[in-house]
Write an enzyme that holds these catalytic residues in place. Structure first.
Site, PDB file in Angstrom:
ATOM      1  N   LYS A 226       0.800  -1.226   0.000  1.00 21.31           N
ATOM      2  CA  LYS A 226       0.000   0.000   0.000  1.00 21.31           C
ATOM      3  C   LYS A 226       0.835   1.280   0.000  1.00 21.31           C
ATOM      4  O   LYS A 226       2.033   1.270   0.303  1.00 21.31           O
ATOM      5  CB  LYS A 226      -0.995  -0.036   1.168  1.00 21.31           C
ATOM      6  CG  LYS A 226      -2.134  -1.038   0.857  1.00 21.31           C
ATOM      7  CD  LYS A 226      -3.293  -0.954   1.777  1.00 21.31           C
ATOM      8  CE  LYS A 226      -4.389  -1.910   1.300  1.00 21.31           C
ATOM      9  NZ  LYS A 226      -5.503  -2.014   2.275  1.00 21.31           N
ATOM     10  N   ARG A 260      -3.754 -10.130   4.884  1.00 19.79           N
ATOM     11  CA  ARG A 260      -4.201 -10.142   3.483  1.00 19.79           C
ATOM     12  C   ARG A 260      -3.065  -9.602   2.639  1.00 19.79           C
ATOM     13  O   ARG A 260      -2.716  -8.423   2.752  1.00 19.79           O
ATOM     14  CB  ARG A 260      -5.451  -9.266   3.327  1.00 19.79           C
ATOM     15  CG  ARG A 260      -6.010  -9.249   1.911  1.00 19.79           C
ATOM     16  CD  ARG A 260      -7.260  -8.395   1.804  1.00 19.79           C
ATOM     17  NE  ARG A 260      -7.795  -8.417   0.452  1.00 19.79           N
ATOM     18  CZ  ARG A 260      -7.327  -7.659  -0.540  1.00 19.79           C
ATOM     19  NH1 ARG A 260      -6.309  -6.825  -0.312  1.00 19.79           N
ATOM     20  NH2 ARG A 260      -7.860  -7.729  -1.750  1.00 19.79           N
TER      21      ARG A 260
HETATM   22  N1  LIG Z   1     -10.619  -6.669   4.167  1.00 21.03           N
HETATM   23  C1  LIG Z   1      -9.862  -5.963   3.307  1.00 21.03           C
HETATM   24  N2  LIG Z   1     -10.129  -5.986   1.981  1.00 21.03           N
HETATM   25  C2  LIG Z   1      -9.363  -5.261   1.117  1.00 21.03           C
HETATM   26  N3  LIG Z   1      -9.653  -5.257  -0.205  1.00 21.03           N
HETATM   27  C3  LIG Z   1      -8.892  -4.535  -1.078  1.00 21.03           C
HETATM   28  C4  LIG Z   1      -7.799  -3.805  -0.609  1.00 21.03           C
HETATM   29  C5  LIG Z   1      -6.956  -3.043  -1.575  1.00 21.03           C
HETATM   30  O1  LIG Z   1      -5.921  -3.871  -2.003  1.00 21.03           O
HETATM   31  P1  LIG Z   1      -5.932  -4.624  -3.418  1.00 21.03           P
HETATM   32  O2  LIG Z   1      -7.044  -5.590  -3.470  1.00 21.03           O
HETATM   33  O3  LIG Z   1      -4.594  -5.136  -3.694  1.00 21.03           O
HETATM   34  O4  LIG Z   1      -6.177  -3.436  -4.457  1.00 21.03           O
HETATM   35  P2  LIG Z   1      -7.455  -3.083  -5.294  1.00 21.03           P
HETATM   36  O5  LIG Z   1      -8.530  -2.733  -4.319  1.00 21.03           O
HETATM   37  O6  LIG Z   1      -6.980  -1.911  -6.133  1.00 21.03           O
HETATM   38  O7  LIG Z   1      -7.826  -4.277  -6.139  1.00 21.03           O
HETATM   39  N4  LIG Z   1      -7.468  -3.787   0.715  1.00 21.03           N
HETATM   40  C6  LIG Z   1      -8.256  -4.512   1.591  1.00 21.03           C
HETATM   41  C7  LIG Z   1      -7.983  -4.524   3.017  1.00 21.03           C
HETATM   42  O8  LIG Z   1      -7.039  -3.871   3.520  1.00 21.03           O
HETATM   43  N5  LIG Z   1      -8.810  -5.253   3.817  1.00 21.03           N
END
Ligand SMILES: Nc1nc2ncc(COP(=O)(O)OP(=O)(O)O)nc2c(=O)[nH]1
Length: 286
Positions: A226, A260
């Site tokens: 992040k 995660r």
């Molecule tokens: N429970 C939970 N869910 C999440 N989903 C997405 C993201 C963002 O990360 P990522 O999926 O890699 O990116 P994107 O939302 O751009 O797909 N962060 C979280 C988190 O910190 N906690």
């Protein structure tokens, strides 16, 4: 220690919480902030999920809509088209619990019907129909804190006491779930690192993450790759594995039971060290 739930029933697939567990991220999106487009079709997403399972993931989180600030909204049909076939294949080809990362009740229902045993909702079931959908699905549920909406949440995040505010929000969402008939033992709480928070907010939340443990539920932490890690290290998004692993270990040290992450193999090894040290006797009070 608080009465942390010892395990989660994810539609018959048990996720034991006796030690920190690794949730591997499978983004079936063209625009996720760190791996957008890398596994945007079904075959690539399934292969990626199987690879993460090989690397030691304890569960897989399948998402079809990026939550990064400024991400384009995804229609219901498009999100269903992205995630359902991937969940079906992974549920068939691995024995791991599968989580769906969505806020749409229709996607929750379809994902659980396809084999998902956990609903991971960055809106903490606040969208219309989401509480009812989660209650009828009977899946485990991740309730995450977010201030504002993804589109604008990073414009000017502000709190009196970020930890107290997150604590109060999560307590309210637990109550809402219980009123909707969702058993408390199916719930997981997530401070929502990076969701309407400055880097200082994120760091303070991590340092004082144990203040959330009196809610009596397992914590999930998602620091992986992040922006705050980029600010702290000067690293671009693809170069943040070391900082991500450090944050995952610290989150586990401060009480998180699910991490995660994108980089599963590195995190699995680091958490083996963390868990082995945590199993050792603490120093006797002077
Ligand atoms: N429970 C939970 N869910 C999440 N989903 C997405 C993201 C963002 O990360 P990522 O999926 O890699 O990116 P994107 O939302 O751009 O797909 N962060 C979280 C988190 O910190 N906690």
């Amino acid at each position: 220690m608080f009465d942390i739930v010892p395990q989660l029933d994810c539609a018959g697939r048990v996720l034991r919480l006796d030690r920190p567990r690794v949730m591997g991220i499978v983004n079936v999106t063209p625009d996720s902030f760190s791996d957008g487009g890398a596994h945007a079709d079904v075959e690539a997403a399934v292969a990626h999920g199987l690879r993460l399972a090989e690397e030691g993931a304890d569960l897989l989180d399948v998402g079809g809509e990026s939550t990064r600030p400024g991400a384009a909204a995804v229609t219901l049909d498009e999100e269903l088209r992205r995630v359902v076939p991937v969940i079906e294949r992974l549920a068939r080809e691995t024995s791991l619990p599968i989580s769906v990362d969505t806020s749409k009740p229709e996607v929750m229902r379809a994902a659980v019907a396809a084999g998902a045993g956990m609903i991971n909702d960055v809106y903490a079931l606040r969208r219309d129909g989401a509480l009812e959908a989660a209650a009828t699905c009977g899946a485990a549920v991740v309730l995450m804190h977010m201030q504002g909406e993804p589109r604008t949440m990073q414009d000017a995040p502000a709190y009196d006491d970020v930890v107290a505010d997150v604590h109060a929000f999560l307590a309210q969402r637990i109550f809402a779930c219980e009123m909707a008939g969702i058993a408390k033992k199916q719930l997981v709480l997530d401070p929502g690192y990076g969701f309407g928070k400055t880097t200082d907010h994120n760091l303070l939340l991590l340092r004082q993450q144990t203040r959330l443990l009196d809610l009596g539920l397992p914590l999930l932490a998602g620091w992986s790759r992040k922006r705050s890690l980029g600010e702290l290290t000067g690293r671009e998004v693809g170069e943040r594995v070391h900082a991500s692993v450090a944050a995952a270990v610290l989150a586990a040290e401060y009480g998180a039971r699910i991490l995660r992450v994108h980089d599963v193999a590195a995190t699995v090894d680091a958490l083996k060290v963390q868990a082995a040290v945590a199993a050792m006797p603490a120093p006797k009070p002077a």
